[in-house]
Design an enzyme around this catalytic site. Structure first.
Site, PDB file in Angstrom:
ATOM      1  N   CYS A  14      -5.910  -0.038  -2.555  1.00 13.05           N
ATOM      2  CA  CYS A  14      -5.225  -0.831  -3.577  1.00 13.05           C
ATOM      3  C   CYS A  14      -4.971  -2.244  -3.084  1.00 13.05           C
ATOM      4  O   CYS A  14      -4.570  -2.456  -1.956  1.00 13.05           O
ATOM      5  CB  CYS A  14      -3.909  -0.174  -3.949  1.00 13.05           C
ATOM      6  SG  CYS A  14      -4.085   1.521  -4.520  1.00 13.05           S
TER       7      CYS A  14
ATOM      8  N   VAL B 136       0.856  -1.181   0.000  1.00 14.65           N
ATOM      9  CA  VAL B 136       0.000   0.000   0.000  1.00 14.65           C
ATOM     10  C   VAL B 136       0.888   1.226   0.000  1.00 14.65           C
ATOM     11  O   VAL B 136       1.605   1.488   0.964  1.00 14.65           O
ATOM     12  CB  VAL B 136      -0.924   0.002   1.239  1.00 14.65           C
ATOM     13  CG1 VAL B 136      -1.824   1.223   1.207  1.00 14.65           C
ATOM     14  CG2 VAL B 136      -1.764  -1.263   1.272  1.00 14.65           C
TER      15      VAL B 136
ATOM     16  N   ALA C 283       0.064   6.942  -1.537  1.00 16.18           N
ATOM     17  CA  ALA C 283      -1.005   7.563  -2.313  1.00 16.18           C
ATOM     18  C   ALA C 283      -2.192   6.638  -2.481  1.00 16.18           C
ATOM     19  O   ALA C 283      -3.162   6.975  -3.131  1.00 16.18           O
ATOM     20  CB  ALA C 283      -0.485   7.974  -3.694  1.00 16.18           C
ATOM     21  N   CYS C 284      -2.118   5.429  -1.899  1.00 12.37           N
ATOM     22  CA  CYS C 284      -3.100   4.403  -2.201  1.00 12.37           C
ATOM     23  C   CYS C 284      -3.597   3.769  -0.920  1.00 12.37           C
ATOM     24  O   CYS C 284      -2.821   3.281  -0.132  1.00 12.37           O
ATOM     25  CB  CYS C 284      -2.452   3.350  -3.098  1.00 12.37           C
ATOM     26  SG  CYS C 284      -3.435   1.880  -3.328  1.00 12.37           S
ATOM     27  N   GLY C 285      -4.926   3.777  -0.731  1.00 12.64           N
ATOM     28  CA  GLY C 285      -5.472   3.164   0.460  1.00 12.64           C
ATOM     29  C   GLY C 285      -6.072   1.805   0.212  1.00 12.64           C
ATOM     30  O   GLY C 285      -5.731   0.825   0.848  1.00 12.64           O
TER      31      GLY C 285
END
Length: 273
Positions: free
Chosen positions: A118, A111, A114-116
């Protein structure tokens, strides 16, 4: 504990001039979370408040709802090239009777900051059933109080002043009193840290509170607010369509573009008076 900032040489170009200087950068490092010795996820985060981050993540996944659900947390052995503890591997032991996260809660990828969400198998995996009915919360927040929170959140960002590279999440009472603020390279991590601290302090469900976040309001941030029992989520930027959909379904008040004396109220506007 790992460093939060580092100093690096840089060349600044300004008005045709080249200036050699030293800049302060925020640290971004991986943190692997294990439950009972089995890997749950690896997230890229700013070191610090890792126990709160892990607690908030487990709360948002519906694994825990109270402090006693976690029996222990400890950093596992791990060293860098200099032989120093990295503090990048955290093992969690759940209390007897608390079920470990299902396979659907385990990330298939690292993770990033910038990505929760994903790496989730499907959207339905994040529609976790909340333990508390946010829709029944009778919280009322004055519009001028809500409008002031982004500025107050920014003023509380100590590391941002030195690096300019962090998101923030702040928990406030309906009257505007600051309960907690956290910074991280990932907005979802900052929220986990705030909500994790609240659970560890026995405050969850967070009835009558406002969660203020820098940047946009994603589906995952709305989910985290609902899972912690927060009735109002305020974002400096725009929400996503799924965040609004989830807020509508759960009874969460979702405010976006909260700046100066203006804001957009996407759901449950009656709470803002």
């Amino acid at each position: 504990m790992g460093r939060v900032t580092v100093r690096r040489k840089t060349t600044r170009l300004a008005a045709g001039r080249r200036i050699e200087r030293v800049d302060t950068l925020v640290v971004e490092e991986p943190l692997e979370l294990r439950v009972g010795g089995e890997s749950l996820q690896v997230t890229m985060r700013t070191p610090g408040d890792d126990f709160d981050l892990a607690t908030g993540f487990l709360l948002a996944e519906g694994v825990i709802t109270k402090p006693s659900d976690v029996l222990s947390m400890r950093y596992c052995a791990g060293v860098d090239a200099n032989g120093e503890q990295t503090y990048n591997l955290l093992d969690i032991t759940l209390a007897r009777g608390v079920e470990a996260p299902p396979k659907s809660a385990r990330r298939n990828t690292t993770v990033t900051s910038a990505c929760g969400v994903c790496g989730k198998d499907s959207l339905e995996d994040v529609r976790t059933k909340a333990a508390w009915a946010v829709a029944e919360d009778a919280a009322a927040v004055k519009a001028e109080v809500l409008a002031s929170l982004p500025v107050r959140l920014r003023e509380a960002q100590k590391i941002f002043d030195r690096t300019g590279g962090l998101h923030a999440a702040g928990l406030f009472t309906a009257e505007g009193d600051l309960l907690a603020v956290k910074e991280d390279v990932g907005r979802h991590n900052a929220v986990d840290k705030v909500l994790g601290q609240a659970l560890r302090e026995g405050r969850v469900p967070l009835r009558g509170t406002v969660l203020a976040v820098s940047g946009r309001a994603s589906f995952e941030l709305a989910q985290k607010a609902v899972m912690a029992g927060v009735p109002v989520l305020a974002a400096v930027s725009a929400p996503s369509s799924l965040a609004v959909e989830l807020a509508e379904e759960s009874g969460l008040t979702l405010a976006g573009f909260v700046r100066d004396d203006t804001m957009n109220l996407y759901t449950r506007p009656e709470r803002i008076v």
